[in-house]
Design an enzyme around this catalytic site. Structure first.
Site, short mmCIF file in Angstrom:
data_model
loop_
_atom_site.label_atom_id
_atom_site.label_comp_id
_atom_site.label_asym_id
_atom_site.label_seq_id
_atom_site.Cartn_x
_atom_site.Cartn_y
_atom_site.Cartn_z
N TYR A 1 0.82 -1.21 0.00
CA TYR A 1 0.00 0.00 0.00
C TYR A 1 0.86 1.27 0.00
O TYR A 1 0.35 2.35 -0.28
CB TYR A 1 -0.92 0.07 1.23
CG TYR A 1 -1.90 -1.05 1.41
CD1 TYR A 1 -2.14 -2.00 0.41
CD2 TYR A 1 -2.60 -1.18 2.61
CE1 TYR A 1 -3.03 -3.03 0.61
CE2 TYR A 1 -3.50 -2.21 2.81
CZ TYR A 1 -3.71 -3.13 1.82
OH TYR A 1 -4.60 -4.16 2.02
N LEU B 1 -17.35 -3.56 1.58
CA LEU B 1 -18.34 -2.71 0.91
C LEU B 1 -18.28 -2.87 -0.60
O LEU B 1 -18.96 -2.13 -1.34
CB LEU B 1 -18.11 -1.24 1.29
CG LEU B 1 -18.08 -0.94 2.80
CD1 LEU B 1 -17.91 0.53 3.05
CD2 LEU B 1 -19.32 -1.48 3.49
N ASN C 1 -19.30 3.05 10.08
CA ASN C 1 -18.80 1.69 9.89
C ASN C 1 -18.61 0.97 11.22
O ASN C 1 -18.93 -0.21 11.35
CB ASN C 1 -17.48 1.72 9.13
CG ASN C 1 -17.64 2.10 7.67
OD1 ASN C 1 -18.75 2.14 7.15
ND2 ASN C 1 -16.54 2.38 7.01
#
Length: 258
Positions: A36, A179, A230
């Site tokens: 990442y 999601l 969330n």
């Protein structure tokens, strides 16, 4: 390994304030990866959050992953220590094999990771994107189940056999992309359940995932409002029929295939 129902997935997050805010609103599980390229960002947010929030480092799980070119036995320890330095922590709470590809060799890679647990810079070994056969081999090498298996899991991509394996062997499944990259709002079964609960499709998708023992979810969010939403989604209780209706969605959309 016990993890909270909802943690923070950080892929694409480039602002440490998002991480610090997550800690301030109650997140206790942060998930990143070397690939990442934001471990330093997560580390900066972690340091700020620990300074500002009423939370102890010992109450947090900080997880990262070794990419496929970090997995040769000689590379595992240096890569892990580089990640810990970027994250600004003495020990990585959960270190995953990101994918069983590239330089991955079950015996060599997992044994090298296990030595890091013995030596202290890593506290738990996890795996990610494994198939059942890969999981079985990992258990054979480690002599125990992994602490966690991270896998793509959302209403458009669901692999029951991986959950069955986790239940059989007693380890946690960490659902990434719960999601479906924002696509859960296009799924009729999800939107119907959301309407029945006066909830968002995103909340329903997280509640559906975390209703499946032993699953926890790591959705990405940056704003305080989305972070709170969330986190609260795990408290939404779906009926067995509602879970089954989402289970029965026929479309498959794997976002991160090999």
């Amino acid at each position: 390994m016990e993890l909270p129902p909802v943690g923070l997935g950080t892929m694409g997050i480039d602002d440490p304030d998002a991480v610090a805010t997550a800690l301030s609103v109650g997140y206790r599980h942060l998930d990143t990866a070397r690939i990442y390229e934001n471990e330093a960002v997560v580390g900066e947010g972690l340091a700020a959050g620990l300074a500002d929030a009423d939370v102890d480092r010992e109450d947090l799980t900080v997880a990262t992953k070794l990419w496929i070119d970090d997995l040769a036995a000689a590379d595992v320890a240096p890569a892990a220590r580089e990640s810990a330095d970027r994250l600004g922590i003495d020990a990585i709470d959960l270190l995953y094999v990101h994918r069983p590809r590239g330089d991955y060799d079950p015996e060599a890679t997992l044994s090298a990771l296990d030595r890091l647990v013995d030596e202290g810079p890593v506290r738990n070994v996890g795996v990610s994107n494994f198939e059942v056969a890969d999981l079985d081999r990992a258990i054979d090498v480690l002599g125990r189940p992994p602490a966690a298996h991270q896998t793509e899991l959302h209403p458009l991509f669901y692999r029951p056999e991986l959950l069955d394996h986790a239940r059989e062997h007693g380890y946690t499944v960490v659902a990434y992309s719960p999601l479906a990259d924002g696509r859960v709002g296009e799924v009729d079964a999800v939107t119907e359940v959301a309407a029945a609960h006066d909830a968002t499709p995103e909340a329903v998708a997280i509640a559906w995932a975390t209703a499946k023992e032993p699953v926890v979810a790591v959705p990405k969010a940056s704003s305080a409002a989305h972070l709170r939403a969330n986190l609260a989604a795990a408290d939404l209780e779906l009926t067995d029929a509602e879970v089954a209706a989402i289970d029965a969605v026929e479309r498959e959309a794997e976002l991160f295939p090999e």
